[in-house]
Design a protein around this motif. Structure first.
Motif, PDB file in Angstrom:
ATOM      1  N   LEU A   1       0.829  -1.196   0.000  1.00  0.00           N
ATOM      2  CA  LEU A   1       0.000   0.000   0.000  1.00  0.00           C
ATOM      3  C   LEU A   1       0.867   1.251   0.000  1.00  0.00           C
ATOM      4  N   LEU A   2       1.149   1.772   1.174  1.00  0.00           N
ATOM      5  CA  LEU A   2       1.887   3.028   1.280  1.00  0.00           C
ATOM      6  C   LEU A   2       3.370   2.865   1.599  1.00  0.00           C
ATOM      7  N   VAL A   3       3.732   1.782   2.245  1.00  0.00           N
ATOM      8  CA  VAL A   3       5.109   1.599   2.684  1.00  0.00           C
ATOM      9  C   VAL A   3       5.888   0.846   1.619  1.00  0.00           C
ATOM     10  N   SER A   4       6.992   1.418   1.178  1.00  0.00           N
ATOM     11  CA  SER A   4       7.875   0.716   0.255  1.00  0.00           C
ATOM     12  C   SER A   4       9.303   1.161   0.515  1.00  0.00           C
ATOM     13  N   GLY A   5      10.233   0.286   0.178  1.00  0.00           N
ATOM     14  CA  GLY A   5      11.617   0.618   0.389  1.00  0.00           C
ATOM     15  C   GLY A   5      12.534  -0.504  -0.026  1.00  0.00           C
ATOM     16  N   VAL A   6      13.773  -0.389   0.430  1.00  0.00           N
ATOM     17  CA  VAL A   6      14.811  -1.350   0.119  1.00  0.00           C
ATOM     18  C   VAL A   6      15.488  -1.726   1.431  1.00  0.00           C
ATOM     19  N   ARG A   7      15.660  -3.030   1.639  1.00  0.00           N
ATOM     20  CA  ARG A   7      16.339  -3.505   2.852  1.00  0.00           C
ATOM     21  C   ARG A   7      17.732  -3.998   2.460  1.00  0.00           C
ATOM     22  N   PHE A   8      18.726  -3.514   3.200  1.00  0.00           N
ATOM     23  CA  PHE A   8      20.105  -3.952   3.025  1.00  0.00           C
ATOM     24  C   PHE A   8      20.394  -4.969   4.116  1.00  0.00           C
ATOM     25  N   ARG A   9      20.720  -6.202   3.740  1.00  0.00           N
ATOM     26  CA  ARG A   9      21.093  -7.230   4.715  1.00  0.00           C
ATOM     27  C   ARG A   9      22.603  -7.437   4.630  1.00  0.00           C
ATOM     28  N   THR A  10      23.247  -7.422   5.789  1.00  0.00           N
ATOM     29  CA  THR A  10      24.695  -7.600   5.808  1.00  0.00           C
ATOM     30  C   THR A  10      25.056  -9.060   6.059  1.00  0.00           C
ATOM     31  N   ILE A  11      26.283  -9.401   5.735  1.00  0.00           N
ATOM     32  CA  ILE A  11      26.782 -10.761   5.944  1.00  0.00           C
ATOM     33  C   ILE A  11      26.728 -11.124   7.422  1.00  0.00           C
ATOM     34  N   GLY A  12      26.934 -10.162   8.293  1.00  0.00           N
ATOM     35  CA  GLY A  12      26.909 -10.406   9.734  1.00  0.00           C
ATOM     36  C   GLY A  12      25.513 -10.524  10.329  1.00  0.00           C
ATOM     37  N   GLY A  13      24.468 -10.387   9.504  1.00  0.00           N
ATOM     38  CA  GLY A  13      23.105 -10.537   9.993  1.00  0.00           C
ATOM     39  C   GLY A  13      22.378  -9.238  10.287  1.00  0.00           C
ATOM     40  N   GLY A  14      23.061  -8.120  10.213  1.00  0.00           N
ATOM     41  CA  GLY A  14      22.400  -6.839  10.430  1.00  0.00           C
ATOM     42  C   GLY A  14      21.608  -6.411   9.203  1.00  0.00           C
ATOM     43  N   TRP A  15      20.786  -5.406   9.380  1.00  0.00           N
ATOM     44  CA  TRP A  15      20.001  -4.900   8.252  1.00  0.00           C
ATOM     45  C   TRP A  15      19.570  -3.470   8.531  1.00  0.00           C
ATOM     46  N   ARG A  16      19.270  -2.756   7.450  1.00  0.00           N
ATOM     47  CA  ARG A  16      18.695  -1.415   7.520  1.00  0.00           C
ATOM     48  C   ARG A  16      17.732  -1.269   6.361  1.00  0.00           C
ATOM     49  N   ILE A  17      16.719  -0.442   6.559  1.00  0.00           N
ATOM     50  CA  ILE A  17      15.728  -0.185   5.503  1.00  0.00           C
ATOM     51  C   ILE A  17      15.848   1.259   5.050  1.00  0.00           C
ATOM     52  N   PHE A  18      15.867   1.439   3.740  1.00  0.00           N
ATOM     53  CA  PHE A  18      15.840   2.758   3.125  1.00  0.00           C
ATOM     54  C   PHE A  18      14.452   2.929   2.519  1.00  0.00           C
ATOM     55  N   ALA A  19      13.661   3.843   3.057  1.00  0.00           N
ATOM     56  CA  ALA A  19      12.308   4.086   2.548  1.00  0.00           C
ATOM     57  C   ALA A  19      12.379   4.899   1.265  1.00  0.00           C
ATOM     58  N   THR A  20      11.669   4.438   0.239  1.00  0.00           N
ATOM     59  CA  THR A  20      11.640   5.129  -1.048  1.00  0.00           C
ATOM     60  C   THR A  20      10.379   4.744  -1.807  1.00  0.00           C
TER      61      THR A  20
END
Length: 95
Positions: free
Chosen positions: A41-60
């Motif tokens: 619906l309204l939420v979209s973005g890109v998730r970066f997953r790291t080799i160490g298991g971490g992640w961050r989301i960039f909303a776009t």
């Protein structure tokens, strides 16, 4: 989001949020996969997953363009939409 030759930096666009939201820097060789995320619906973005298991989301609102950018940089990209849950954004469920 700022893209450098060897990595990417994510942080808030608003100067007011910079006080409470930290910047995140990661090298390309630390990124396992870049994924499309959203709730359809309204939420979209890109998730970066790291080799160490971490992640961050960039909303776009243009996740396809962001995925193409990182595909061209040689990263593993998963364009399949992953379900985004605000209370569990790192979930493993697909829509």
């Amino acid at each position: 989001m700022t893209v450098y030759p060897a990595g990417v930096e994510l942080g808030p666009a608003s100067k007011w949020l910079r006080v409470v939201v930290p910047f995140w820097q990661v090298r390309f060789d630390e990124i396992e996969v870049v994924e499309a995320v959203g709730n359809g619906l309204l939420v979209s973005g890109v998730r970066f997953r790291t080799i160490g298991g971490g992640w961050r989301i960039f909303a776009t609102h243009r996740p396809d363009e962001v995925l193409d950018l990182f595909r061209q940089a040689g990263l593993d990209v998963d364009p399949t939409l992953w379900s985004f849950r605000p209370l569990d954004p790192g979930n493993e469920l697909r829509d």
